[in-house]
Design an enzyme around this catalytic site. Sequence first.
Site: not given
Length: 260
Positions: A10-12, A98, A100, A170, A176, A216, A237-238
């Site tokens: 997920n590149w956000k 998600h 967010e 999640e 993150g 993470s 994510g990251g």
Amino acid sequence: MAAKLVVAGNWKMNMTASEGKALVDALKPLVADVCPCACTVIVCPPFTTLATVIEAAKGSNIHVGAQNVHWAANGAFTGEISAAMLKEAGVEYVIIGHSERRQYFGETDATVNARIKAALEAGLKPIVCIGETLEEREGGKTEAVLERQINEGLAGLEAASLADLILAYEPVWAIGTGRTATPEMAEDTQKAIRGFVAAQFGDAAAEAMTIQYGGSMKPENAAALCAQADINGGLIGGAALKAASFADLVKNAVAGNSEK
Ligand code: 13P
């Protein structure tokens, strides 16, 4: 034998079209030897980067997903994107609900449900995110929150359509933050999630369901997480923003899964 994994990046709100193309061009050779029989590899860029990434991924084993979809077929919804628009662009998957979006954009279980139905109707495969906040976990509400997100988010779906739907657990406190759920903690929760799916849709649908872990996940912990019985991949994510770390994560996840 261990069920096949699904690992999605997920590149956000990261990666312009040119940056996304560079990432996929670098990723292609690194995951070329990952058998689709062992793992489906997906990248989920922002809307404006989708077309370039779909073109760059052609002929490779990299699949492409979007990060959101509106529930209406079309109309006066300024700034929104429909399922048909994504489908015609060549998108296969779509992240829905998600944390967010729940936290910053007013997403609810009802809007998640409407988006899932629109996505399935258009032939997209939803990656539906669920998870508790730190406050909910510390208050002993984790399972109640997940059960509600599943029951209301998936309300009214046919058991058969779950074959095209992925759940991503999640825990919000692990996103993150570098604070991963331990493999055992994640497994306990993922097993409970499968139980909630079974209660609503039956054992067969629940057993066959892909349930990812997200929060993470990194190359260093992917094997231990994916060695757990009820973890069928990850939503990343990251660690998905660099080709080498995403490819290493995918390979370690496959190795962990093969220990089952
Ligand atoms: P991180 O891997 O950066 O914790 O993000 C997880 C996530 O939110 C993926 O959807």
